[in-house]
Each structure stands twice: as C-alpha cells, then as structure tokens.
Scaffold this motif. Structure first.
Motif: not given
Ligand SMILES: [Zn+2]
Ligand SMILES: [Zn+2]
Ligand SMILES: [Zn+2]
Ligand SMILES: [Zn+2]
Lengths: 476, 476
Positions: A238, A242-243, A369, B252-254, B315
């Motif tokens: 993770h 991104t978060d 999330l 991009v997702t978490v 990504l």
C-alpha cells in the motif's frame, strides 16, 4: 475644517519634492527583516523613525520583542516603535499601525532599477522596495504631524503610533506586546487605522472592512519504514502516495466547491446591505485576468468573483512534503508523505469546528480505503476571519475623508487573505479597526519593480490628514 | 571436469585471505561516479582493472564514452574496459559484464565503519562500499582466470569482459558503445552473463531470467501565468493542483489496481511452466515485511507478492514538481504542476501502446472536469521489460554450476526493477543473457553498511568458475 483641509492639501501638494526626497531616504535603508545580514538595517530604520518622531515632538518608547534564530544565527528582533503625539483628554485618540521592514529584493530578480534607490519614472511612478509596502504610508503619518506644525493648525486628535519591524517575517513577538499594552500604552485608544493594503483596482480608493481567516492542514500518510524502490515494491505494498492523493482528491472540486460535509453550514447568509456593497465596485473581470495572467477564473461576473474572494470559504491544495519534487525522474515510493492544504474561512465559521469537520471527514474517507497505512490530520495554524461594522463612525469619518480628497465615494472592500495584526488589535483593544489603503492594486508589493504612484503618495498624505480631521469631528 | 571443479574449489577456498585482501584493495578506491570530486578515483579504478587484466595476460582495450556535465563541471566519462582472454575458435565465447563504479557513501550517513575500508565482522560479513555492488563480482572473474593459471588448468571458454564505470549514474554512453561493438569486439559472443543483482532471499542462490520494464510519465497542468496567493485567488480560479490531484487519483487504486483502461490487455497469461517456477522459492512474507520495515503488503501469500513484483504491471505515484514541498506552511496556488508517475511493464506490454493508453485516458478524464487549465501528458522515458528462456543452454549450464557449488537447485527468479544493460545486450547481440547474482538480498547495495558475506564471495568465485566450465561442455 473645510478651510483647513484646503490649506493643508495645498501645502502638501506644494511640498511634493520634499516628501519624495524623504521617501528616497527610507527606501535607501534596506530594512529586510527576512535576511540575517540586513538585520542592522532594520534597526537603523527603526532608529530613523524614533529620531523623526522626536524631532516632531512626539514622545517615543520602544519595546523589544526578544530574540529569534535566523539562518542559524541568534538575532535580536527589531523594536516595536511606540509614539504618542498629543494627550488632550477632549480629543479622540487614534491608533495607527504600519511596518518599517520590507521584503527582500535583488536587482537580479528582474528589477529594472536598483531596488534601494527610489526612482521616479516618466509615468509618475516612484519605484523602489518598500515604496508602497509599507514605507510611504508609515512616514505619511509623520508628514501629517509636520504639516500641521508648519501651518500652525491644531492637531485634530491624539495620535498613537505602533510601527513594527518584523511584519514581512511573521510579526514575531508583536501580538504579545499588543496584548501586554492593551490596558497600558493603548489604554485610551478610540479607534484603529492600518494603512498596509491596496485599492481594489487602480482607479478608486477603498475602505477595507473584512478579511478571510485561514486554517492550514497537514495530512500525513505513513507506510513503510523507509523509502522503497518502485521496481522492487511497486504493486506489492500500500503506497502512502496513492492513499494521500486519493484523500486529497476528495477535498475540493475542480470548480472550487469544498467537499467536507458541514463546512458551509455556518457561512453567514448574504444580507441586502452586504449585497449593495458589491454594486459599482471598481473591479472588472479583466482585472483578475491580468492579475492571474490567464483566463482561468471559475466565474463569469465580477460580483461572483469578489464574493468567492471575500465572503465564501475556499480550499487550496498547496503541495506534498516527502514526495519527489525535482525535475527529472525518480522511481521512489515515498515512505511518509504530508499533504498540505488550507481553508480560507469566513463569518461565522469557527476554526475549531472546521478542524473537527475536516478530521472526521478525512478519517472516514480513509477508513473506506482499507489501506494498511496510517494517517494523521492536524491543523498546523488557524487564524480567524475579521469583519468590521461599516457603519461605525471610524468608517464614516474615513468615507468623508475620501470624498474630500478624491471627490468620490470609496469602494467598501474585503480581502481574501489575512492580515493577522488586524484581528489582534480588534480582539485586544475591542475598538473599531479600519484598513485605509494608500497604494493601488498594481503596486507590486513583494514583487519586482515595486512602486507607489506619486499621486497616491501625495494625496495619501492628504487622505490620512483628512481622516484624522474627520475623526476629530465625527459624531460618536 | 569433476576433478577440475574440486581442484579449483579447494584452491579458491585455500586462498580466501588473498581474495579478501584484493577486495579490500579495490574498496579502498572510492570510485563514486556520481560525485565530480571522485571522478579521478573512478579513472584510477578503471586503470586498476586494465593493469590486472594485462598482468593476467588478457588483451585489453578501452572505449571513451565522451564527456558529461556534473555539478557544473565538464568531466570525461570513465572508460569502458574491454578485455579478451582466449581466442580459441573451438571454444564458446562468454561475454561478462560488471561495473567498477559505486554509490556515494559517507560515514555520517550512519555507517558503523569507514565505507572505504573493507572490514570483516564476527559474522563473516565483509563491509564496505562497493563490496557486493559490484566490485566482488567484477574482480571474481579475474580470480577465475588467475586460479586456472596457478593450477595449470586449461581455460574452458574464451572470455570477453565489459566493465563500465558509470552504472550508478545512468551508464552514460554505454549503449552506444555496445551497439557500435556488436559486430566488432562482441562479434563472436555466444552468451552473456551479468553478475550485478542479488539472491531472492538469504539462503539460496538464484538465476534471474526476467525484469520488468518502466514507462515514466510527466502529467503537466498549467493555469495562471504565475504562482498566486491563495488568500487573494483561492476560490476564484481553477487551481492546477486540484486538477492534477483529481487526475492522479484516477490512475491506481489503493490496493494497486491500475485504472487505465486496456492496460492489462497485453499482459501475458500465466502458463503452467511459469507457475511451477513459483514453487519452493526461498521467500517468506517476513522477507518483505523486514525489507519494507512494515506490514503494509497488499497480499497474504508469497506467490501473490512475487507475481505482483515480477510478472504484473504496477503504477506508482512518485511526486509533484512545482508544488510546495518543504516543512512548514506556504499558502501558494502553484501556477504549473507536474505529476510524476511510472508504470512497471511486463510481457507483452508495448511501451508505445502503454503511452497511448495513458494519454488517451488522462485526456478524456480531464475533459470531464471542464477546467479552464491545460494539460499535457508525456512519457519521459520508456525501458522495456526483459524475459529470457530458462531452457536455453546458458541457463542449463548455470543451473548445473549452482548445483555443483551449493549442492542445491537454484531459484529461478525475476526482478521488479529494470537493469537496462540487460536489454541492451539482448537486443544488440541477440544472444541469451543470464543474470547470475553473487550476493544476498540483505547485502544493502546502495545503503549504509553495504556488505558481501565472505561465503558468498568465495563460493561466488567458485560459481563463476563452474559456470564457465559448464558452458564449455554444455550441449548447444
Ligand atoms: Zn505590508
Ligand atoms: Zn508586505
Ligand atoms: Zn550494480
Ligand atoms: Zn548499484
């Protein structure tokens, strides 16, 4: 009064050369508060004021705000210069504020002329660092005293002056001094006037009666114990970035609507009286286009733009600490990133409530999330908005003075940014505070080629003089 | 053959002290390619190799890759050292590659010992900058030649060597030299071996047969002509940061799923043969937890983690250029911001197609935002993935060599990051390229306290020797 006004105005216009020469004298003192090497010049500028005030027969005191560490050096903070001219119990007492420090300036930044030499160009602009911000306004108060003495005209009020030397560097130590002196040096003050902002445009004077507040947030996302290589770890962990980007994308829409639930609940509804103040303002859409050097405004009308700037909250994303930020390509997965954003607040939003709304919203969005990283949200700094009553006699007097000097009614304006000392005076003294600008919106305070128009300077001295006279006679 | 293997292995183990002393000699040359002041040391290290190769009877040539500008200075690039040992037309010709430059190192970064003094600790670790990356592997090729000479054993292949001095600084000029020499110096090469990566874990040797590619993107959002103050303009203009963060949040997702439509279309499906390679690998979830100093892995099984690292695209969002990035609080609205992200690519993704998919997607998402700002998307750099055929005789020979030296079958591994020279050799020479690592995953290349285990170094010399013997006899 009318006689005195014309008499003083004529005298001031006749002495234009003298006032410009005196402005050149202070512009030549590079009193940059943000550079350790210039600190002696800031002190020198403070002494200049002390000496001039004494020469004019004011009583002068100074307050030392203490020390600071700058560029690794421990430095004395320049003094807050307190002056009193007149102590007649029958007169009103006006407190005026200004700052004698300036922004840094280097010829190499793109100045057309030496920033520390006042130059008058063919269009009547007086160019030099500090010309408009804030040396012309500060010394103009002295020229008002001097003109009355030369002409033998009784001074209309008791004048208290508060000039600081750290405004461009966060006004360190000033608030403490203002609160400490509220019942002492500032005890008899009836109203406050600050001349340290600008006309809304370039044509018409204004009185400024409101400022937005600011709540500045840090949103920290922490993941791995150290930065990782995206080749080795990309797709397997993770990633804090991104978060963070996901959370930051949920704060505000592209057209400026804040997405934090409840944030608009306490925004004061518009009143008819307020609505009227937006009519006939000297402001055109082209003004914002030229100020932003673009046509990226969200709104199509002047009123909407000004309401968005003055009376509605906004949220800006400033940047990210801990991520890659240089030109070129780096393939890092940053371990810990801190998103920076701020909300400009307006009546009647309460900073503490705003912080809670933001924290609750971000924490609930983060929970959705299902990331294994951790977050924290904190409000690093909160300064409250300020709005004054435009019907107070302080504003009535200023409005009459504008009418006398410029033969026109002033714009009543607010500003989108904060001028923290305004709120401090308001809260410490509980008296009406007025922002009475002297320069124009295109003066370029903080920029290269800073200037004040000769007319704004000379008629500005007139304006300050007339303001004091109107305060002297206004019905309380 | 078997006799020779044992004979050589015994000789090498007996001369452990000598090999460590020679490694100390090269670690003491701080050949940091990324620091202008160390450039003479990089040249000195190149000369050391030239002299040693000559001493061992190899023919040596050098190629000058030209000049570069570093820290404002124009510097000569260190030479690519080309060596040839043996030209017997009846033998196979093996090309080996390594680099003689190293990463920067400062005791003050947290090293326990002087980085430029090789220290053997009580656990048999040889500590020093460049010990594992890549000096031990490079000089081990020399010790293989030397051992054969000392023992009077015929050298099993013709050896071509290519040692560069700029690997840690982007291998400037190397690709051009490899392409230029493909039909000349490298003409008769039958296979390539690169020893410049690491075991998957710490227990078991591996052969590395694949690398992901990388496509690095810059997403620029431009709005106002200059940075704006959020007090004055917040809420009135389309802020580039808001647009950029919104767009970046759609990439991009978490949990690592790439949102660009079509990006997974060309990812090679898993085969049964590939699936088998994931069995019994020396890799535990704890390995990634300790490597990331966290428990932020997306997956719960070793196989999923390794597939995400090796064979699936990913990504990562690296950062933003042009926004605020320092500690503290700045209330800027940045005028132009550049989002940086990269996609790690895998068979059979084509870089040009990936760029088009990314551009089309971002442009269509941006159109939906109805912002007055403008954007541009460009792929600043694209390096292709690489996968070798593990059934090629080059791998068969290496596998047998591992079996002989370590009495165990090697792991067959891929890596998530790119080693660009691998693909260059593959494409320029069209021969099988093998990555044959000597050090362990915990060696800390590029980190403080870089080390190579004494056993890995000494048995590594054995491994390289055995590999050349197996190549010499393997059925083509
Ligand atoms: Zn100012
Ligand atoms: Zn200022
Ligand atoms: Zn290396
Ligand atoms: Zn390296």
């Amino acid at each position: 009064m009318a006689d005195n006004h014309e008499k003083i105005a004529t005298y001031i216009r006749q002495n234009e050369k003298y006032y410009i020469q005196r402005l050149a004298e202070v512009v030549a003192i590079p009193s940059v508060s943000g550079e350790a090497a210039r600190r002696p010049d800031v002190f020198r500028m403070g002494e200049w004021l002390v000496n001039e005030l004494k020469r004019l027969g004011a009583s002068v005191e100074t307050r030392a705000p203490g020390k600071q560490t700058l560029e690794g050096k421990e430095l004395d903070l320049p003094p807050v210069v307190l002056g009193t001219y007149g102590t007649d119990a029958k007169k009103k007492t006006v407190l005026v504020y200004g700052h004698y420090d300036v922004q840094p300036a280097f010829k190499s930044d793109g100045w057309n002329t030496d920033p520390w030499t006042l130059v008058e160009d063919s269009q009547g602009r007086l160019l030099g660092r500090g010309s408009t911000d804030d040396k012309a306004p500060v010394i103009s108060w002295l020229w008002v005293i001097e003109a009355h003495q030369k002409l033998g005209i009784d001074f209309p009020v008791n004048l208290k002056m508060c000039f600081e030397g750290m405004e461009e560097s966060g006004s360190e130590g000033l608030d403490e001094i203002i609160y400490a002196e509220a019942d002492k040096y500032f005890k008899d003050v009836d109203c406050v006037c600050i001349s340290d902002n600008y006309w809304l445009g370039v044509e018409k004077p204004c009185l400024t009666y409101g400022l937005r507040g600011i709540s500045y947030f840090n949103l920290t996302v922490s993941g791995p114990g150290k930065d990782l290589h995206s080749g080795v770890f990309g797709g397997t962990v993770h990633e804090p970035m991104t978060d963070l980007i996901t959370l930051m994308s949920k704060l505000v829409t592209v057209d400026g609507k804040i997405l934090v639930p409840g944030v608009y609940d306490d925004v004061a509804p518009r009143t008819e009286a307020e609505d009227k103040l937006y009519q006939n303002l000297a402001f055109k859409l082209d003004d914002i286009h030229s100020a932003t050097e673009s046509k990226t405004t969200i709104f199509d009308t002047e009123k909407e733009v000004l309401m968005a700037r003055w009376r509605n909250p906004s949220l800006s994303l400033h940047g990210i600490e801990g991520a890659f930020y240089s030109p070129g390509a780096k393939t890092v997965i940053p371990a810990k990133v801190i998103g920076k954003f701020s909300i400009r607040t307006v009546p009647n939003q309460e900073p503490a409530k705003i912080t809670e709304l933001v924290r609750k919203y971000i924490e609930s969005e983060f929970a959705k999330l299902k990331s294994k990283n951790t977050i924290s949200v904190d409000c690093g700094h909160a300064g409250k908005w300020w709005v004054a009553d435009v019907n107070h006699w302080n504003y009535v007097a200023a409005s009459k003075a504008v009418q006398k000097v410029f033969k026109a009614s002033p714009d009543f304006t607010r500003e989108g940014g904060s001028i923290p000392v305004t709120l401090t005076f308001q809260e410490a003294l509980k008296k009406s505070v007025l922002l009475l600008p002297m320069g124009k919106s295109d003066d370029g305070a903080h920029s290269i080629n800073e200037k004040i128009d000769k007319r704004n300077y000379i008629e500005g001295i007139n304006l300050l003089s007339s303001y004091l006279h109107e305060v002297g006679v206004v019905q309380v």
